[in-house]
Design a protein around this motif. Structure first.
Motif, PDB file in Angstrom:
ATOM      1  N   PRO A   8       0.832  -1.207   0.000  1.00 20.40           N
ATOM      2  CA  PRO A   8       0.000   0.000   0.000  1.00 20.40           C
ATOM      3  C   PRO A   8       0.866   1.257   0.000  1.00 20.40           C
ATOM      4  N   THR A   9       0.367   2.309  -0.628  1.00 19.09           N
ATOM      5  CA  THR A   9       1.063   3.593  -0.628  1.00 19.09           C
ATOM      6  C   THR A   9       0.292   4.581   0.241  1.00 19.09           C
ATOM      7  N   ALA A  10       0.940   5.665   0.595  1.00 20.33           N
ATOM      8  CA  ALA A  10       0.327   6.676   1.456  1.00 20.33           C
ATOM      9  C   ALA A  10      -0.902   7.311   0.814  1.00 20.33           C
ATOM     10  N   ASP A  11      -0.948   7.343  -0.534  1.00 20.21           N
ATOM     11  CA  ASP A  11      -2.084   7.962  -1.216  1.00 20.21           C
ATOM     12  C   ASP A  11      -3.181   6.959  -1.596  1.00 20.21           C
ATOM     13  N   GLY A  12      -3.125   5.748  -1.025  1.00 23.41           N
ATOM     14  CA  GLY A  12      -4.205   4.785  -1.210  1.00 23.41           C
ATOM     15  C   GLY A  12      -4.077   3.853  -2.402  1.00 23.41           C
ATOM     16  N   ARG A  13      -2.970   3.898  -3.114  1.00 26.76           N
ATOM     17  CA  ARG A  13      -2.768   2.978  -4.237  1.00 26.76           C
ATOM     18  C   ARG A  13      -2.130   1.687  -3.731  1.00 26.76           C
ATOM     19  N   VAL A  14      -1.957   0.732  -4.635  1.00 28.77           N
ATOM     20  CA  VAL A  14      -1.169  -0.458  -4.328  1.00 28.77           C
ATOM     21  C   VAL A  14      -0.124  -0.635  -5.419  1.00 28.77           C
ATOM     22  N   LEU A  15       1.030  -1.155  -5.017  1.00 26.55           N
ATOM     23  CA  LEU A  15       2.125  -1.472  -5.923  1.00 26.55           C
ATOM     24  C   LEU A  15       2.377  -2.966  -5.844  1.00 26.55           C
ATOM     25  N   ALA A  16       2.380  -3.633  -6.985  1.00 27.07           N
ATOM     26  CA  ALA A  16       2.647  -5.069  -7.028  1.00 27.07           C
ATOM     27  C   ALA A  16       4.142  -5.289  -7.228  1.00 27.07           C
ATOM     28  N   CYS A  17       4.739  -6.142  -6.398  1.00 26.62           N
ATOM     29  CA  CYS A  17       6.171  -6.408  -6.507  1.00 26.62           C
ATOM     30  C   CYS A  17       6.474  -7.884  -6.305  1.00 26.62           C
ATOM     31  N   CYS A  18       7.653  -8.273  -6.748  1.00 26.79           N
ATOM     32  CA  CYS A  18       8.162  -9.642  -6.573  1.00 26.79           C
ATOM     33  C   CYS A  18       9.619  -9.556  -6.131  1.00 26.79           C
ATOM     34  N   GLU A  19      10.078 -10.634  -5.504  1.00 24.56           N
ATOM     35  CA  GLU A  19      11.485 -10.759  -5.143  1.00 24.56           C
ATOM     36  C   GLU A  19      12.055 -11.992  -5.828  1.00 24.56           C
ATOM     37  N   TRP A  20      13.290 -11.856  -6.309  1.00 24.55           N
ATOM     38  CA  TRP A  20      13.980 -12.927  -7.027  1.00 24.55           C
ATOM     39  C   TRP A  20      15.379 -13.069  -6.438  1.00 24.55           C
ATOM     40  N   GLY A  21      16.000 -14.183  -6.654  1.00 21.94           N
ATOM     41  CA  GLY A  21      17.383 -14.367  -6.217  1.00 21.94           C
ATOM     42  C   GLY A  21      17.488 -14.897  -4.813  1.00 21.94           C
ATOM     43  N   VAL A  22      18.412 -14.315  -4.043  1.00 14.89           N
ATOM     44  CA  VAL A  22      18.757 -14.787  -2.706  1.00 14.89           C
ATOM     45  C   VAL A  22      18.050 -13.913  -1.661  1.00 14.89           C
ATOM     46  N   PRO A  23      17.188 -14.495  -0.818  1.00 11.77           N
ATOM     47  CA  PRO A  23      16.423 -13.689   0.150  1.00 11.77           C
ATOM     48  C   PRO A  23      17.273 -12.797   1.059  1.00 11.77           C
ATOM     49  N   ARG A  49      23.923 -16.427  -8.403  1.00 15.19           N
ATOM     50  CA  ARG A  49      25.392 -16.487  -8.494  1.00 15.19           C
ATOM     51  C   ARG A  49      26.048 -15.227  -7.943  1.00 15.19           C
ATOM     52  N   ASN A  50      25.361 -14.105  -8.055  1.00 12.09           N
ATOM     53  CA  ASN A  50      25.926 -12.832  -7.607  1.00 12.09           C
ATOM     54  C   ASN A  50      25.428 -12.397  -6.235  1.00 12.09           C
ATOM     55  N   GLY A  51      24.691 -13.268  -5.549  1.00  7.50           N
ATOM     56  CA  GLY A  51      24.224 -12.973  -4.201  1.00  7.50           C
ATOM     57  C   GLY A  51      23.268 -11.789  -4.125  1.00  7.50           C
ATOM     58  N   LEU A  52      22.384 -11.673  -5.111  1.00  6.05           N
ATOM     59  CA  LEU A  52      21.467 -10.539  -5.175  1.00  6.05           C
ATOM     60  C   LEU A  52      20.052 -10.899  -4.743  1.00  6.05           C
ATOM     61  N   ARG A  53      19.443  -9.993  -4.045  1.00  2.00           N
ATOM     62  CA  ARG A  53      18.014 -10.019  -3.717  1.00  2.00           C
ATOM     63  C   ARG A  53      17.393  -8.958  -4.625  1.00  2.00           C
ATOM     64  N   VAL A  54      16.774  -9.387  -5.717  1.00  2.50           N
ATOM     65  CA  VAL A  54      16.253  -8.457  -6.718  1.00  2.50           C
ATOM     66  C   VAL A  54      14.769  -8.222  -6.473  1.00  2.50           C
ATOM     67  N   ILE A  55      14.411  -6.944  -6.409  1.00  2.00           N
ATOM     68  CA  ILE A  55      13.017  -6.548  -6.210  1.00  2.00           C
ATOM     69  C   ILE A  55      12.549  -5.886  -7.495  1.00  2.00           C
ATOM     70  N   THR A  56      11.469  -6.399  -8.054  1.00  2.00           N
ATOM     71  CA  THR A  56      10.854  -5.808  -9.240  1.00  2.00           C
ATOM     72  C   THR A  56       9.452  -5.355  -8.860  1.00  2.00           C
TER      73      THR A  56
END
Length: 192
Positions: A8-23, A49-56
């Motif tokens: 949720p955002t402060a102005d009442g919207r929602v943002l959809a996200c995913c996480e990939w890689g290493v938690p 392989r690069n030890g990344l926690r990627v957020i899209t």
């Protein structure tokens, strides 16, 4: 497939996200181009392989994220901040591909105390910059489309949408790229 989380955002919207890689990896926000969605990502183990926690995430109006009337590129900083706070991420890198490039730069400018680095991949420059040939290296049909939009000429959104759908449909059977990449692109662009 990663789980989609809505923030949720402060102005009442929602943002959809995913996480990939290493938690517990180094956090990196990867911002999609146009079209694109939170499902655009690296698929060949690069994140792991690069030890990344990627957020899209889906920018406003894409995929499952709410529209934001009057949205400006610089507003991406507020959205990324909302996601980072929801995920309890203090510092992070941000990268943008294509039309995601200006959004990544806006996040870096808007959150200088949180962004550790910010590259862009085939990022777009300002359309009206005096020292930049915006159309250099562009396919002629893409340059024609951009010129029509920039001049205020009638832009047939329905035709452009149909062409994009046809292109995505043609990807489904393409042999020009590895199947894993092709399937991800079809998924990401279809969601957009």
């Amino acid at each position: 497939m990663a789980e989609t989380v809505t923030v949720p955002t402060a102005d009442g919207r929602v943002l959809a996200c995913c996480e990939w890689g290493v938690p517990d990896g180094r956090p990196l926000f990867f911002l999609h181009g146009s079209p694109g969605s939170r499902l655009l990502r690296w698929v060949n183990g690069e994140c792991e392989r690069n030890g990344l926690r990627v957020i899209t995430y889906d920018r406003p109006g894409y995929g499952r994220s709410s529209r934001r009337p009057g949205r400006r590129v610089r507003d991406a900083a507020e959205d990324v901040r909302a996601i980072a706070e929801h995920l309890e991420i203090v510092e992070f890198a941000v990268v943008g591909v294509s039309a995601g490039g200006p959004h990544a730069l806006a996040v870096a400018a808007g959150l200088p105390d949180r962004v550790t680095r910010c590259p862009t991949i085939v990022g777009l420059g300002p359309f009206d910059a005096s020292d930049l040939d915006f159309f250099e290296g562009m396919l002629p049909e893409d340059a024609e489309e951009w010129r029509a939009i920039g001049s205020g000429a009638d832009h047939d959104e329905d035709r452009a949408h149909e062409e994009m759908l046809a292109w995505v449909d043609s990807l489904r059977t393409s042999t020009d790229m590895p199947v894993r990449d092709r399937d991800m692109l079809v998924e990401a662009f279809s969601e957009a």
